[in-house]
Design a protein around this motif. Structure first.
Motif, PDB file in Angstrom:
ATOM      1  N   ARG A  73       0.808  -1.206   0.000  1.00 57.73           N
ATOM      2  CA  ARG A  73       0.000   0.000   0.000  1.00 57.73           C
ATOM      3  C   ARG A  73       0.847   1.264   0.000  1.00 57.73           C
ATOM      4  O   ARG A  73       0.383   2.337  -0.375  1.00 57.73           O
ATOM      5  CB  ARG A  73      -0.892  -0.030   1.243  1.00 57.73           C
ATOM      6  CG  ARG A  73      -2.102   0.803   1.198  1.00 57.73           C
ATOM      7  CD  ARG A  73      -3.055   0.519   2.365  1.00 57.73           C
ATOM      8  NE  ARG A  73      -2.450  -0.102   3.515  1.00 57.73           N
ATOM      9  CZ  ARG A  73      -2.102   0.533   4.625  1.00 57.73           C
ATOM     10  NH1 ARG A  73      -2.300   1.802   4.756  1.00 57.73           N
ATOM     11  NH2 ARG A  73      -1.560  -0.129   5.633  1.00 57.73           N
ATOM     12  N   GLY A  74       2.107   1.161   0.418  1.00 58.01           N
ATOM     13  CA  GLY A  74       2.971   2.331   0.534  1.00 58.01           C
ATOM     14  C   GLY A  74       3.354   2.925  -0.809  1.00 58.01           C
ATOM     15  O   GLY A  74       3.540   2.199  -1.786  1.00 58.01           O
ATOM     16  N   PRO A  75       3.505   4.242  -0.868  1.00 58.23           N
ATOM     17  CA  PRO A  75       3.830   4.900  -2.133  1.00 58.23           C
ATOM     18  C   PRO A  75       5.220   4.577  -2.664  1.00 58.23           C
ATOM     19  O   PRO A  75       5.498   4.786  -3.832  1.00 58.23           O
ATOM     20  CB  PRO A  75       3.694   6.394  -1.802  1.00 58.23           C
ATOM     21  CG  PRO A  75       3.876   6.472  -0.334  1.00 58.23           C
ATOM     22  CD  PRO A  75       3.369   5.188   0.233  1.00 58.23           C
ATOM     23  N   VAL A 129      -4.230  -4.465   2.612  1.00 60.02           N
ATOM     24  CA  VAL A 129      -2.857  -4.744   2.180  1.00 60.02           C
ATOM     25  C   VAL A 129      -1.907  -3.939   3.067  1.00 60.02           C
ATOM     26  O   VAL A 129      -2.141  -2.754   3.318  1.00 60.02           O
ATOM     27  CB  VAL A 129      -2.668  -4.359   0.693  1.00 60.02           C
ATOM     28  CG1 VAL A 129      -1.227  -4.526   0.255  1.00 60.02           C
ATOM     29  CG2 VAL A 129      -3.590  -5.192  -0.176  1.00 60.02           C
ATOM     30  N   SER A 130      -0.847  -4.566   3.549  1.00 66.33           N
ATOM     31  CA  SER A 130       0.143  -3.876   4.383  1.00 66.33           C
ATOM     32  C   SER A 130       0.933  -2.886   3.540  1.00 66.33           C
ATOM     33  O   SER A 130       0.990  -3.003   2.318  1.00 66.33           O
ATOM     34  CB  SER A 130       1.098  -4.890   5.008  1.00 66.33           C
ATOM     35  OG  SER A 130       0.406  -5.772   5.865  1.00 66.33           O
ATOM     36  N   ASN A 133      -2.258  -9.608   6.893  1.00 63.49           N
ATOM     37  CA  ASN A 133      -3.282 -10.506   6.339  1.00 63.49           C
ATOM     38  C   ASN A 133      -2.723 -11.637   5.485  1.00 63.49           C
ATOM     39  O   ASN A 133      -3.476 -12.401   4.895  1.00 63.49           O
ATOM     40  CB  ASN A 133      -4.305  -9.698   5.542  1.00 63.49           C
ATOM     41  CG  ASN A 133      -5.123  -8.811   6.447  1.00 63.49           C
ATOM     42  OD1 ASN A 133      -5.520  -9.220   7.525  1.00 63.49           O
ATOM     43  ND2 ASN A 133      -5.351  -7.583   6.034  1.00 63.49           N
ATOM     44  N   GLY A 134      -1.419 -11.739   5.360  1.00 66.17           N
ATOM     45  CA  GLY A 134      -0.807 -12.857   4.661  1.00 66.17           C
ATOM     46  C   GLY A 134      -0.813 -12.736   3.152  1.00 66.17           C
ATOM     47  O   GLY A 134      -1.464 -11.882   2.566  1.00 66.17           O
ATOM     48  N   SER A 135      -0.024 -13.620   2.552  1.00 71.19           N
ATOM     49  CA  SER A 135       0.085 -13.722   1.094  1.00 71.19           C
ATOM     50  C   SER A 135      -0.334 -15.129   0.697  1.00 71.19           C
ATOM     51  O   SER A 135       0.045 -16.104   1.356  1.00 71.19           O
ATOM     52  CB  SER A 135       1.539 -13.466   0.656  1.00 71.19           C
ATOM     53  OG  SER A 135       1.944 -12.168   1.021  1.00 71.19           O
ATOM     54  N   TRP A 136      -1.082 -15.213  -0.386  1.00 71.77           N
ATOM     55  CA  TRP A 136      -1.651 -16.486  -0.823  1.00 71.77           C
ATOM     56  C   TRP A 136      -1.316 -16.714  -2.291  1.00 71.77           C
ATOM     57  O   TRP A 136      -1.424 -15.807  -3.112  1.00 71.77           O
ATOM     58  CB  TRP A 136      -3.164 -16.473  -0.653  1.00 71.77           C
ATOM     59  CG  TRP A 136      -3.595 -16.194   0.761  1.00 71.77           C
ATOM     60  CD1 TRP A 136      -3.544 -15.000   1.417  1.00 71.77           C
ATOM     61  CD2 TRP A 136      -4.104 -17.134   1.692  1.00 71.77           C
ATOM     62  NE1 TRP A 136      -4.011 -15.140   2.695  1.00 71.77           N
ATOM     63  CE2 TRP A 136      -4.365 -16.438   2.892  1.00 71.77           C
ATOM     64  CE3 TRP A 136      -4.380 -18.493   1.624  1.00 71.77           C
ATOM     65  CZ2 TRP A 136      -4.882 -17.065   4.028  1.00 71.77           C
ATOM     66  CZ3 TRP A 136      -4.905 -19.116   2.743  1.00 71.77           C
ATOM     67  CH2 TRP A 136      -5.145 -18.411   3.933  1.00 71.77           C
ATOM     68  N   VAL A 137      -0.928 -17.930  -2.624  1.00 74.89           N
ATOM     69  CA  VAL A 137      -0.677 -18.327  -4.014  1.00 74.89           C
ATOM     70  C   VAL A 137      -1.541 -19.540  -4.300  1.00 74.89           C
ATOM     71  O   VAL A 137      -1.428 -20.571  -3.618  1.00 74.89           O
ATOM     72  CB  VAL A 137       0.816 -18.660  -4.262  1.00 74.89           C
ATOM     73  CG1 VAL A 137       1.015 -19.161  -5.679  1.00 74.89           C
ATOM     74  CG2 VAL A 137       1.697 -17.452  -3.987  1.00 74.89           C
ATOM     75  N   ASN A 138      -2.432 -19.408  -5.271  1.00 77.02           N
ATOM     76  CA  ASN A 138      -3.347 -20.489  -5.664  1.00 77.02           C
ATOM     77  C   ASN A 138      -4.095 -21.080  -4.467  1.00 77.02           C
ATOM     78  O   ASN A 138      -4.205 -22.289  -4.308  1.00 77.02           O
ATOM     79  CB  ASN A 138      -2.595 -21.583  -6.421  1.00 77.02           C
ATOM     80  CG  ASN A 138      -2.012 -21.061  -7.713  1.00 77.02           C
ATOM     81  OD1 ASN A 138      -2.583 -20.201  -8.368  1.00 77.02           O
ATOM     82  ND2 ASN A 138      -0.840 -21.562  -8.078  1.00 77.02           N
ATOM     83  N   LEU A 167      -3.238 -10.816  -1.937  1.00 80.13           N
ATOM     84  CA  LEU A 167      -2.582 -10.042  -0.886  1.00 80.13           C
ATOM     85  C   LEU A 167      -3.664  -9.227  -0.203  1.00 80.13           C
ATOM     86  O   LEU A 167      -4.233  -8.316  -0.812  1.00 80.13           O
ATOM     87  CB  LEU A 167      -1.513  -9.119  -1.460  1.00 80.13           C
ATOM     88  CG  LEU A 167      -0.424  -9.755  -2.342  1.00 80.13           C
ATOM     89  CD1 LEU A 167       0.507  -8.696  -2.882  1.00 80.13           C
ATOM     90  CD2 LEU A 167       0.356 -10.806  -1.581  1.00 80.13           C
ATOM     91  N   GLY A 168      -3.984  -9.567   1.034  1.00 82.30           N
ATOM     92  CA  GLY A 168      -5.114  -8.916   1.711  1.00 82.30           C
ATOM     93  C   GLY A 168      -6.368  -9.152   0.891  1.00 82.30           C
ATOM     94  O   GLY A 168      -6.709 -10.293   0.586  1.00 82.30           O
ATOM     95  N   GLY A 169      -7.060  -8.076   0.510  1.00 84.18           N
ATOM     96  CA  GLY A 169      -8.259  -8.205  -0.307  1.00 84.18           C
ATOM     97  C   GLY A 169      -8.024  -8.056  -1.791  1.00 84.18           C
ATOM     98  O   GLY A 169      -8.966  -8.018  -2.571  1.00 84.18           O
TER      99      GLY A 169
END
Length: 158
Positions: A93-95, A106-107, A129-134, A151-153
């Motif tokens: 989320r950071g610029p 998202v962090s 909120n963690g990271s998810w793959v498949n 990633l998050g939502g």
């Protein structure tokens, strides 16, 4: 012919850049935005930005940021690993991130995509909120074209 929404959005973005860079005042900006939203033709849209410098072609980072800011399963196209010797993209989320995800779930620095020995790896950076793959939560995982990353939502397909 009536301009498409994409054409109208590009004109609005051009006007925003002109306003932020100080090339027009607030009243002029507001007037031009209103006209752009109601312009019946391409010629009128062109006239609203004729006195502004032509925007440069966006960099890869800017194009990736634009894709990621859209919600839903936007495709994220990574260059083939064989074409690169080293690469690292920070997602969050950071610029200051390479790919900015405009979602509060998202962090700021959520994850990174790293090219390591010819393979793209997704690494979670201690996100809330963690990271998810498949559909599988990961700390680090190899990712391939067609993989779904969450990633998050935010959900997107490589």
């Amino acid at each position: 012919m009536r301009p498409s929404e994409d054409t109208r959005e590009r004109t609005l973005a051009h006007l925003r850049r002109g306003y932020v860079s100080g090339r027009m005042g607030t009243e002029t900006f507001a007037l031009r935005i209103d006209r752009a939203l109601h312009a019946p033709s391409h010629a009128e849209l062109r006239g609203l930005t004729a006195d502004l410098p032509v925007p440069a072609r966006p960099s890869l980072r800017e194009r990736l940021r634009g894709l990621a800011e859209r919600r839903g399963a936007a495709p994220l196209r990574l260059p083939p690993a064989a074409e690169l010797t080293y690469a690292r993209l920070t997602l969050g989320r950071g610029p200051d991130c390479s790919v900015v995800l405009a979602d509060d779930t998202v962090s700021r620095r959520h994850a990174e995509l790293v090219l390591c020995d010819g393979v793209w790896l997704l690494r979670d950076l201690g996100s809330a909120n963690g990271s998810w793959v498949n559909g599988r939560r990961v700390v680090e995982a190899e990712v391939l074209p067609g993989d779904e990353i969450v990633l998050g939502g935010c959900r997107f397909i490589l």
